[in-house]
Design a protein around this motif. Sequence first.
Motif, PDB file in Angstrom:
ATOM      1  N   LEU A  67     -19.271   7.144  -0.605  1.00 22.37           N
ATOM      2  CA  LEU A  67     -20.344   6.479   0.125  1.00 22.37           C
ATOM      3  C   LEU A  67     -20.321   7.042   1.539  1.00 22.37           C
ATOM      4  N   HIS A  68     -21.290   7.885   1.859  1.00 26.30           N
ATOM      5  CA  HIS A  68     -21.380   8.475   3.192  1.00 26.30           C
ATOM      6  C   HIS A  68     -22.084   7.476   4.101  1.00 26.30           C
ATOM      7  N   VAL A  69     -21.345   6.941   5.049  1.00 29.74           N
ATOM      8  CA  VAL A  69     -21.858   5.895   5.933  1.00 29.74           C
ATOM      9  C   VAL A  69     -22.679   6.534   7.041  1.00 29.74           C
ATOM     10  N   ARG A  70     -23.945   6.121   7.126  1.00 31.22           N
ATOM     11  CA  ARG A  70     -24.863   6.659   8.131  1.00 31.22           C
ATOM     12  C   ARG A  70     -25.141   5.675   9.259  1.00 31.22           C
ATOM     13  N   LYS A  71     -24.929   4.382   8.973  1.00 28.96           N
ATOM     14  CA  LYS A  71     -25.150   3.360   9.990  1.00 28.96           C
ATOM     15  C   LYS A  71     -24.275   2.166   9.663  1.00 28.96           C
ATOM     16  N   MET A  72     -23.723   1.559  10.708  1.00 29.73           N
ATOM     17  CA  MET A  72     -22.867   0.383  10.548  1.00 29.73           C
ATOM     18  C   MET A  72     -23.398  -0.681  11.505  1.00 29.73           C
ATOM     19  N   VAL A  73     -23.707  -1.876  10.971  1.00 27.99           N
ATOM     20  CA  VAL A  73     -24.184  -2.979  11.808  1.00 27.99           C
ATOM     21  C   VAL A  73     -23.444  -4.253  11.415  1.00 27.99           C
ATOM     22  N   THR A  74     -23.439  -5.210  12.336  1.00 30.84           N
ATOM     23  CA  THR A  74     -22.819  -6.498  12.077  1.00 30.84           C
ATOM     24  C   THR A  74     -23.889  -7.577  12.038  1.00 30.84           C
ATOM     25  N   ASP A  75     -23.543  -8.694  11.442  1.00 32.45           N
ATOM     26  CA  ASP A  75     -24.470  -9.818  11.398  1.00 32.45           C
ATOM     27  C   ASP A  75     -24.440 -10.573  12.726  1.00 32.45           C
ATOM     28  N   CYS A  76     -25.253 -11.618  12.811  1.00 33.37           N
ATOM     29  CA  CYS A  76     -25.401 -12.385  14.052  1.00 33.37           C
ATOM     30  C   CYS A  76     -24.122 -13.091  14.468  1.00 33.37           C
ATOM     31  N   ASP A  77     -23.238 -13.399  13.530  1.00 25.76           N
ATOM     32  CA  ASP A  77     -21.977 -14.078  13.842  1.00 25.76           C
ATOM     33  C   ASP A  77     -20.825 -13.104  14.078  1.00 25.76           C
ATOM     34  N   THR A  78     -21.080 -11.841  13.913  1.00 26.52           N
ATOM     35  CA  THR A  78     -20.083 -10.781  14.070  1.00 26.52           C
ATOM     36  C   THR A  78     -18.875 -11.005  13.163  1.00 26.52           C
ATOM     37  N   ASP A  79     -19.161 -11.390  11.895  1.00 28.59           N
ATOM     38  CA  ASP A  79     -18.053 -11.562  10.946  1.00 28.59           C
ATOM     39  C   ASP A  79     -18.357 -10.978   9.566  1.00 28.59           C
ATOM     40  N   THR A  80     -19.414 -10.182   9.494  1.00 29.80           N
ATOM     41  CA  THR A  80     -19.770  -9.461   8.271  1.00 29.80           C
ATOM     42  C   THR A  80     -20.375  -8.128   8.685  1.00 29.80           C
TER      43      THR A  80
END
Length: 112
Positions: A67-80
């Motif tokens: 799985l070539h990761v192109r973007k990494m983001v977090t949810d609004c609670d910063t726990d996922t």
Amino acid sequence: MFDLDRLFQKSDLIPVIIQDRADGAVLMLGFTNREAVELTLQTKTAWFWSRSRQKLWNKGESSGHFLHVRKMVTDCDTDTLLYLCDPVGPTCHTGARSCFFNPIWEEDSDAE
């Protein structure tokens, strides 16, 4: 740069959702720890923490289905986390494109 400590304030292990960057399909859900996130950032391939084997693993290391990761983001609670990826081959260990293929319930769109 994002402070990774923010991700692990509530737990040492957090969920990460894998989504196909091309069409938005949800491919899998895994768990990650700080070391796995750091390896993902270094290698640009998805690393996880295996809860059953109690060790780090790089998706594709044995199958070649990285799985070539192109973007990494977090949810609004910063726990996922959400990784937008370009998958090489099927993501599921069963050989299916996605790990989500066992239907439980679906609303009948023909119902009035």
